[in-house]
Structure formats: structure tokens, C-alpha cells
Write an enzyme that holds these catalytic residues in place. Structure first.
Site, PDB file in Angstrom:
ATOM      1  N   ASN A  54       0.874  -1.163   0.000  1.00 59.49           N
ATOM      2  CA  ASN A  54       0.000   0.000   0.000  1.00 59.49           C
ATOM      3  C   ASN A  54       0.918   1.221   0.000  1.00 59.49           C
ATOM      4  OD1 ASN A  54      -1.810   2.029   0.504  1.00 59.49           O
ATOM      5  ND2 ASN A  54      -2.764   1.058   2.280  1.00 59.49           N
ATOM      6  N   ARG A  77      -2.473  -2.033  -3.586  1.00 60.62           N
ATOM      7  CA  ARG A  77      -3.681  -1.233  -3.418  1.00 60.62           C
ATOM      8  C   ARG A  77      -3.571  -0.036  -4.358  1.00 60.62           C
ATOM      9  NH1 ARG A  77      -5.112   3.192   0.971  1.00 60.62           N
ATOM     10  NH2 ARG A  77      -7.307   3.416   0.492  1.00 60.62           N
ATOM     11  N   HIS A 124     -12.685   2.906  -0.374  1.00 58.21           N
ATOM     12  CA  HIS A 124     -12.723   1.875   0.685  1.00 58.21           C
ATOM     13  C   HIS A 124     -13.402   0.604   0.167  1.00 58.21           C
ATOM     14  CE1 HIS A 124     -12.802   5.183   4.032  1.00 58.21           C
ATOM     15  NE2 HIS A 124     -11.562   4.776   3.836  1.00 58.21           N
ATOM     16  N   ARG A 167     -11.786  15.388   7.291  1.00 59.75           N
ATOM     17  CA  ARG A 167     -12.555  15.829   6.116  1.00 59.75           C
ATOM     18  C   ARG A 167     -13.980  16.190   6.522  1.00 59.75           C
ATOM     19  NH1 ARG A 167     -10.931  10.622   3.418  1.00 59.75           N
ATOM     20  NH2 ARG A 167      -8.837  10.984   2.648  1.00 59.75           N
ATOM     21  N   GLU A 193      -8.216  -5.267   4.982  1.00 64.43           N
ATOM     22  CA  GLU A 193      -8.019  -4.921   3.581  1.00 64.43           C
ATOM     23  C   GLU A 193      -6.834  -5.672   2.975  1.00 64.43           C
ATOM     24  OE1 GLU A 193      -8.691  -0.794   5.065  1.00 64.43           O
ATOM     25  OE2 GLU A 193      -9.204  -0.413   2.975  1.00 64.43           O
TER      26      GLU A 193
END
Ligand code: ADP
Length: 414
Positions: free
Chosen positions: A12, A101, A190, A251, A394
Site C-alpha cells: 500500500n 492497493r 474503501h 474531512r 483490507e
């Protein structure tokens, strides 16, 4: 005796970091995990933990190095050296593939994909819609290719699971020609987590994914909700970028787009400043100065009004999405919490569904208080909708998708 290449390295790659895990796909066991951060700075740091593997003596013993690591190539070399020390070197014939990823796959990539030049070019073409993420992901892939040119590199896209969204959920109500010219639509992110968690939820219910409708609430530092109907995503809260939707650590999530015009015209801010404000200085941190839910809960318990308001705004947004996705799905079988906040913060789960009995939702206080790494039901036995906690993974999902794709080409080794 013949054995096979059964290991997958998952990478990743961020702009200044690389996270990695090495897994054995015979049983999904993690052989090693770690990260390199602050790449390109004088104080780069590598943290590596062998977890299992040939050298049992080192297993579980974390190793840390702080030294300048100039770029991603140097970072991957350093990772390879650490793995080699544990007898898990990347030159091993047991390594089947490297799974990457990749944040943005646009409309083209609805499945994990073996990387070739054309795939790289397409990921590059998507840079304008993912300027922060795709360049770093590309660097990671190219670096890994240079290290093991003979090995399949597989791209697993954060957007892929959401490509099943119908047009009426994926389109913004803006001028179609403008939207199409600039590839403006809702992509969602996601996806690897939403895919994994919705599938594990079906398992928890003892059903096939095609039989269940699930609302997944991925609440980490970034946060997103998705509505999954019979195993297919039909709506998700993030949009063109990960800025839309839920209140997140830093965010804003949903906002009237005119706020941005106002900030430019009236407050005199530049587009880059507004981007930074909404992505980095908003959400929980903008509201109360903290983005860690543990700290926010501590302050709430002490009676801190700013932390209380931040928590309430976070929960209010979450409840709106639960209601919206209940309507989108019509029949909901489960509402599932995952990621750092979702897996650990019992007060968030309790507040998110409090008073929603009319939607069939309830949480049992005793079950909600249980701490565990296992998927678990937290609703009372007579609840119409199952409320559950399903830890996300993940890396395992990326490794499984990668291995499923290259399993055919794995080569026997002596
Ligand atoms: P990322 O989006 O960075 O992958 P994670 O899914 O790891 O994030 O979630 C990180 C967030 O999880 C932290 O910012 C913190 O708010 C929250 N978190 C982690 N542990 C706990 C805990 N025990 N209680 C409440 N919140 C937690």
C-alpha cells in the site's frame, strides 16, 4: 516433493510511505508486516515485524530503523532486506505475486487486474481524479516491477466494488456533457473493505452474500458508508473523491458546494487553500481540534462542549446515512460497523442506532461493550435487523483477490 508459490506481498504505497504485509495463502497466515514512513526525509523510519516463517526465533519481535530512505525504490530495497533476514526474501520461489492497493480505478477497473503497460497507462490517465493517491500507487508498482520483473503484479482498486452502482446513484445532477468531459461522477472508495466486510457479514448470518442486504459503516480516520444489495454495492457515501459523505477525522464530508464559492469570493481563499481546509482541517479536527475518537470521547466524558458538539455532528451525519440507505435498500438484514472507530468505539455504535427501533435497529448494551477481534452481533436476539461489528482486513482481501487471479500461473518449485 512438490510445493507451490503460495505467498503474496501486499503493498500500500502512499506519497511518503509504504505499508506492507506478506501472507501465505494456504491459510491466510501473516508472515510479516511493517511500514516505511517519511520517505525522502532525513528521519525516514522502517518498522518491521516478522510474524511467522522459517525463523521462529525472530517471530513477533518488532525491528525499527530510523535512517534516510531517499525514495520508494530504496524503501522497497530496505523492506526486501528485512524480509530476507527472516528467511522470507522477495527472491523466494514461494512468492506468487505482489498485490498493490490502487486507490482510483475509474470506470474501467471493476476487478483486480494483472498489471501491464496498458494498465499502468490507464492508472496514469486517472491521476487528474486522484492526484494525491494514484501517482504514489504507480510509483509503488513500478518499483516492485523493477525488483521482480518476472513476477505478476496485481492492482486491486479501492473503487472496484462500487462500479456496480446504478447510474442514478453514481451520477451527480449536473450538466451531463460537462460531467462526461471531465469524468465527474461518484466512484466511491474503501471498496476493498466494503467488499470484505459485507461478505463476512453474510457468513456471520449463515447466508450467501446474494441473500442479504447490508449497510456497511467503515469508520476509520477516513469514513464511508455503503448500501450492499445481495453482494453488490448499490450506493456509497464517498464520491468523485473521498471528501463526500460522512464526517471524518479531518474531512468535512457532505457540504453545500456553494461554501467553496463563498470561501473564494468572500474569504479570498485560493482553491488549494479550500482543498486543504476541507480535506485536512475539517471534520472532527476542525470542529474540536482532535481527530482521534478516543480523545474526543475522553473530552466528552469530562464535559467538554466542543468535543460534545463534534461527536453529535458526527453521529447526526451517520444516522442520516443509515436512514438513507435503509430507504435505498428497502429491506435491511444487517447494519455493520468496521475500521478503527467502528470496531472500537462502543459509544459511537450506541448513539448511531439509538431510537431507530422503527427501522428495526437496536443495540444490546452488554454485547456492545464486549471487546473482541472477531465478527460479532451486538443487537438483541429479537432485533429485526442484525447490528454487528465485523473487523475489516483490507490486506487479506487484497492478497486473496491477487492470489485468486494469479493462482493459475503459480509455478511448482522443488
Ligand atoms: P485509517 O483510516 O487511518 O486506516 P483506522 O481504521 O485505523 O484508520 O482508524 C483510525 C481511527 O480509529 C483513529 O483515528 C481513532 O479515531 C479510532 N480508534 C482507534 N482505536 C480506537 C478506540 N479504542 N476507541 C475509539 N476510537 C478508536
Amino acid at each position: 516433493m512438490t510445493s507451490h508459490a503460495t505467498r503474496v506481498l501486499v503493498l500500500n504505497s502512499g506519497s511518503s510511505s509504504v505499508k506492507y504485509q506478506l501472507l501465505d495463502m494456504r491459510d491466510g497466515a501473516r508472515l510479516a508486516a511493517g511500514l516505511v514512513e517519511r520517505i525522502g526525509e532525513a528521519s525516514s523510519r522502517l518498522v518491521h515485524t516478522p510474524l511467522a516463517g522459517p525463523d521462529a526465533a525472530t517471530a513477533g519481535k518488532k525491528r525499527e530503523r530510523t535512517e534516510p530512505i531517499a525514495d520508494h525504490a530504496a524503501a522497497l530495497e530496505a523492506v526486501a532486506a528485512e524480509l530476507a533476514r527472516d528467511g522470507l526474501g522477495l527472491d523466494s520461489p514461494e512468492l506468487a505475486a505482489i498485490g498493490h492497493r490502487v486507490v482510483h480505478g475509474g470506470l474501467r477497473f471493476s476487478e483486480p487486474t494483472v498489471v501491464d503497460d496498458e494498465v499502468l497507462a490507464e492508472i496514469e490517465r486517472l491521476v487528474p481524479v486522484a492526484p494525491l493517491h494514484n501517482p504514489a500507487n504507480l510509483t509503488g508498482i513500478r518499483t516492485a516491477q523493477a525488483l521482480r520483473p518476472d513476477l505478476p503484479q496485481v492492482a486491486v482498486f479501492d473503487t472496484a466494488f462500487h462500479t456496480t452502482m446504478p447510474e442514478h446513484a453514481a451520477r451527480y445532477a449536473i450538466d451531463v456533457a460537462t460531467a462526461d468531459a471531465h469524468r465527474i461522477r461518484r466512484y466511491g472508495f474503501h471498496g476493498t473493505s466494503h467488499a470484505y466486510v459485507s461478505r463476512r457479514t453474510a457468513e456471520l448470518l449463515g447466508k450467501d452474500p446474494s441473500e442479504v442486504n447490508v449497510i456497511v459503516l467503515h469508520l476509520g480516520n477516513g469514513a464511508s458508508a455503503s448500501a450492499v444489495e445481495g453482494g453488490r454495492c448499490v450506493d456509497t457515501s464517498m464520491g468523485l473523491t473521498p471528501l463526500e459523505g460522512l464526517v471524518m477525522g479531518t474531512r468535512s464530508g457532505d457540504i453545500d458546494p456553494a461554501v467553496t464559492f463563498h470561501l473564494k469570493r468572500v474569504a479570498g481563499m485560493s482553491v488549494d487553500e479550500i482543498d486543504e481546509l476541507l480535506n485536512k482541517k475539517s471534520g472532527l479536527v476542525g470542529l474540536c481540534g482532535d481527530n482521534d475518537m478516543r480523545e474526543i470521547r475522553r473530552r466528552v466524558d469530562e464535559g467538554d462542549p466542543a468535543a460534545r458538539l463534534a461527536f453529535d455532528i458526527y453521529i447526526h451525519r451517520l444516522r442520516k446515512y443509515i436512514g438513507a440507505y435503509s430507504a435505498v435498500l428497502g429491506r435491511v438484514d444487517a447494519v455493520v460497523f468496521t475500521a478503527g472507530v467502528g470496531e472500537n468505539a462502543a459509544p459511537v455504535r450506541e448513539a448511531a442506532v439509538a431510537g431507530l427501533e422503527t427501522l428495526g435497529l437496536a443495540v444490546d448494551a452488554g454485547l456492545n461493550a464486549v471487546r473482541s477481534d472477531e465478527p460479532r452481533v451486538i443487537s438483541p436476539a429479537d432485533s429485526r435487523v442484525v447490528v454487528a461489528v465485523v473487523p475489516t482486513d483490507e490486506e487479506l482481501e487484497i492478497a486473496q483477490q491477487t492470489f485468486a487471479l494469479v493462482g493459475d500461473v503459480r509455478t511448482p518449485i522443488a
